[in-house]
Motif scaffolding. Structure first.
Motif, PDB file in Angstrom:
ATOM      1  N   ARG A  65      63.415  16.908  28.006  1.00 41.74           N
ATOM      2  CA  ARG A  65      62.102  17.517  28.248  1.00 41.74           C
ATOM      3  C   ARG A  65      61.319  16.719  29.288  1.00 41.74           C
ATOM      4  N   ASP A  69      60.328  18.266  32.921  1.00 38.32           N
ATOM      5  CA  ASP A  69      58.894  18.415  33.173  1.00 38.32           C
ATOM      6  C   ASP A  69      58.468  17.627  34.412  1.00 38.32           C
ATOM      7  N   SER A 180      54.455  13.439  30.715  1.00 35.00           N
ATOM      8  CA  SER A 180      55.414  14.346  30.074  1.00 35.00           C
ATOM      9  C   SER A 180      55.674  13.939  28.631  1.00 35.00           C
ATOM     10  N   VAL A 184      55.223  16.137  25.050  1.00 34.60           N
ATOM     11  CA  VAL A 184      56.191  16.262  23.957  1.00 34.60           C
ATOM     12  C   VAL A 184      55.501  16.044  22.616  1.00 34.60           C
TER      13      VAL A 184
END
Length: 326
Positions: A65, A69, A180, A184
């Motif tokens: 992720r 991102d 980022s 999350v």
């Protein structure tokens, strides 16, 4: 007598089951609600292996992720800047930064499953505490970048400006990785930085296209190293010049080859050593130094020398590119 045996066995069974439960300290989801914590359980043949696997489990929650991102953010900025930068260099920097250890992860408990013969460990990350820490890190990075902009404005040479911009870019990528990570956890970044990172993406390729690099290496086998460096730099978009006086950057150094005595009958060995200095020609300052060596063997010394020189050329070129690009 039979009653005594039954009572005795019951007591022993109770004690054993009670001890086993205490030793395992099994994890209950109610202990760490997902709204407040990230958790991961690790399994291993040893307690240390289970601990490492648990911490790695928390990291894996972020890995894909965070990388995607951050790359999306970079692409949006690059698209808006109207210029292209080395995507490979950007990806490399993001991977290095995103692989940094996650601060705040703790192994809360471990237990041993006798039946399976394995250890378990529970790693925990407090969402709120991690969020506060990362917000603080972002503020510190923003302050650092603002200071680096001041260095950029005072730079006296094209090369100084280029390296200052690369430093700003690297710090910003670190910042975006942390942003980022906040996403999350379900948080957003507080505040807006005062600088415009698009200007960095604008200036780096412009300076790179204007900056001339002259390679001036001495030694019996300098030509091969010089050719390898020129090929690597040109392939990465740098301009190579043979004019020492017009260059912005000088790559100077020596190539030295020596025989190596090894107890291996019928074989000859040679070691090639390359020592380079990266010089800002305008200021005369040595801004970087690179040293690599490689050994090779063959039935003839001449061939061993050629192999050693070829073997060392790749790492030297890679280290030089790493210095200029990253």
């Amino acid at each position: 007598m039979m009653l005594r045996k039954i009572i005795y066995v019951s007591i022993i069974s109770f004690l054993i089951s009670g001890c086993a439960h205490d030793a395992r300290k099994e994890y209950s989801g109610a202990d760490y609600p997902s709204s407040q914590y990230l958790t991961a359980t690790g399994i291993g043949r040893s307690e240390s292996e289970a601990r490492n696997q648990a911490v790695a489990g928390i990291s894996r929650i972020f890995e894909s992720r965070v990388y995607s991102d951050t790359m999306d953010r970079v692409k949006s900025v690059v698209k808006g800047s109207g210029n292209e930068v080395s995507e490979q260099s950007i990806e490399s920097n993001i991977r290095v930064v995103s692989d940094m250890e996650l601060k705040g992860v703790q192994v809360d408990r471990t237990w041993f499953d006798k039946g399976k013969g394995v250890y378990y460990a529970l790693a925990v990350l407090d969402r709120s505490r991690a969020g506060d820490n990362w917000q603080s890190e972002i503020r510190n990075i923003d302050s650092s970048i603002e200071g680096e902009y001041q260095v950029l404005n005072k730079a006296g040479s094209r090369f100084e400006r280029y390296m200052a911009l690369k430093k700003i870019l690297k710090s910003w990528l670190q910042r975006e990785v942390i942003v980022s990570r906040l996403r999350v956890l379900g948080f957003t970044r507080k505040g807006t930085p005062s600088y415009n990172i698009r200007s960095v993406f604008n200036m780096i390729p412009v300076l790179k296209s204007q900056m001339l690099i002259c390679i001036d290496i001495n030694g019996d086998y300098a030509k091969k190293i010089r050719e390898r460096l020129s090929e690597a730099l040109a392939g990465s978009g740098f301009l190579i010049s043979n004019d020492h006086d017009k260059a912005d950057v000088l790559i100077t150094g020596m190539v030295v080859v020596n025989p190596v005595e090894l107890k291996n009958p019928g074989w000859e060995f040679a070691r090639a050593t390359v020592a380079l200095s990266v010089i800002d020609r305008k200021t005369g300052s040595i801004v970087g130094e690179i040293t690599q060596n490689a050994r090779a063997g063959h039935i003839t010394y001449a061939e061993a020398v050629q192999m050693a020189v070829k073997k060392v050329s790749g790492p030297v070129a890679g280290q030089l590119l790493g210095y200029l690009e990253e």
